[in-house]
Design an enzyme around this catalytic site. Structure first.
Site, PDB file in Angstrom:
ATOM      1  CD  GLU A   1      45.318  44.032  35.207  1.00  0.00           C
ATOM      2  OE1 GLU A   1      45.103  42.976  34.580  1.00  0.00           O
ATOM      3  OE2 GLU A   1      44.960  44.196  36.393  1.00  0.00           O
TER       4      GLU A   1
ATOM      5  CG  HIS B   1      37.961  39.030  27.342  1.00  0.00           C
ATOM      6  ND1 HIS B   1      37.006  38.633  28.245  1.00  0.00           N
ATOM      7  CD2 HIS B   1      39.153  38.742  27.899  1.00  0.00           C
ATOM      8  CE1 HIS B   1      37.598  38.116  29.308  1.00  0.00           C
ATOM      9  NE2 HIS B   1      38.903  38.173  29.130  1.00  0.00           N
TER      10      HIS B   1
END
Length: 364
Positions: free
Chosen positions: A98, A168
């Site tokens: 990321e 998540h």
């Protein structure tokens, strides 16, 4: 709704497993204004995001799309077909990194291209946090306007999905609102997703676009097929009322709309529901005018209550509307714990929790 079918017995919940993955709200579509275009087709939120990126790449030859698995369509299939249409030099996969995705996007934007970067889950945007807040947000400022990376848009999933648990289902929008120079946007449905994403991509400032993943296939609307943009930093009143104002964004808007309808039926209370849409910079004036009318404010979001963006809204409204308030500003939010798994229905600010906030606010 999930909680309406859950019976509490002996400290245990019956029916939670049967409802695993079920939405805790009913999606309520809204009709797009005529100025967005007459020709429309039914799209879910995933298709609307895909359509927005398709239009952006068709109208801007410098635009590129990159991230983990995007060339294959992405894990949620939001970029499906774009590599075939625009080629592997404009739509391509990156390593699972990321920080590298954000850093590469900054470099692309500084060099003059339009960068659309995908972070597969909003929960994993934190390795890129340094790049976004210390580089992207400050690039123009630190160079005195000589250089900038305003053509960077970072897309990431956001919010509860029904079974995502602590890694998540997070809502990290407030983490970025403390940093001047980044715009933060969360849509509530397909039409908003398309129009707001196009605005982010074409805006002259770096933007983070959080996509409520539970809505990817749950939410469907008649979406204008043409090229249209929804202005950033503009809130929208999605239900008019005169007794209480509720401000929210993303998935939670639909929860608040249900709670508002319940309050009308059970309490005779008229609730105004506002979708903030752009979290930073937010439309303070729109909220102020509503609260001056209703005299009451509730802010609701999925993120934890402490230091959630609702705290900023509450502070600003208290400063500007103190003499108009009939009750303290209330917040109906997630709890200050990691996002749970089996107990997700008790973590989320459900219709009943928001309804309870309405009851307490009007009876103060």
């Amino acid at each position: 709704m999930a909680l309406r079918n859950i019976a509490l017995l002996g400290g245990r919940t019956r029916g939670v497993l049967a409802k695993r993955g079920a939405a805790h709200f009913n999606f309520q579509p809204t009709e797009a204004p005529k100025e967005y275009g007459e020709e429309r087709t039914k799209m879910n939120l995933c298709q609307a995001v895909n359509n927005a990126m398709d239009i952006a790449m068709a109208t801007d030859p410098s635009a590129i799309l990159f991230g983990e698995d995007v060339a294959f369509g992405g894990v949620f299939r939001c970029s499906l077909g774009l590599k075939d249409k625009y080629g592997s030099d404009r739509v391509f996969n990156t390593p699972l990194c990321e920080q590298g995705i954000a850093g590469f996007g900054i470099g692309v934007a500084v060099a003059g291209s339009t960068a659309i970067a995908e972070i597969q889950f909003g929960d994993y945007i934190f390795p890129a946090y340094d790049q976004l807040v210390n580089e992207a947000a400050k690039y123009r400022y630190r160079s005195g306007g000589l250089f900038e990376c305003g053509k960077l848009t970072v897309r990431a999933t956001w919010g509860a999905v029904g079974h995502g648990a602590l890694y998540h289902s997070q809502s990290p929008e407030a983490n970025f609102t403390h940093t001047p120079g980044i715009k933060v946007v969360v849509p509530r449905g397909p039409t908003q997703a398309k129009g707001l994403l196009l605005s982010c991509i074409r805006d002259d400032n770096p933007a983070i676009f959080f996509e409520p993943k539970i809505l990817y296939r749950l939410a469907a609307e008649e979406v204008p097929t043409g090229d249209f943009m929804i202005p950033l930093s503009k809130a929208e009143t999605v239900r008019s009322g005169k007794d209480v104002t509720i401000v929210s964004w993303g998935t939670q808007v639909h929860v608040c709309l249900e709670a508002a309808q319940l309050a009308q039926e059970k309490l005779g209370v008229s609730v105004e529901v506002i979708d903030l849409q752009t979290i930073q910079p937010w439309d303070e004036e729109h909220i102020v005018q509503s609260v001056k009318k209703t005299g009451r404010l509730i802010v609701s979001h999925e993120a934890p209550k402490t230091s959630g963006f609702g705290a900023e809204i509450a502070a600003a409204i208290q400063e500007r509307c103190f003499l108009h308030l009939e009750s303290p500003v209330a917040r109906s939010c997630g709890w200050d714990t990691p996002f749970p798994h089996v107990y997700e229905p008790f973590y989320l600010p459900t219709v009943w929790r928001v309804f309870d906030s309405i009851k307490k606010t009007v009876n103060f």
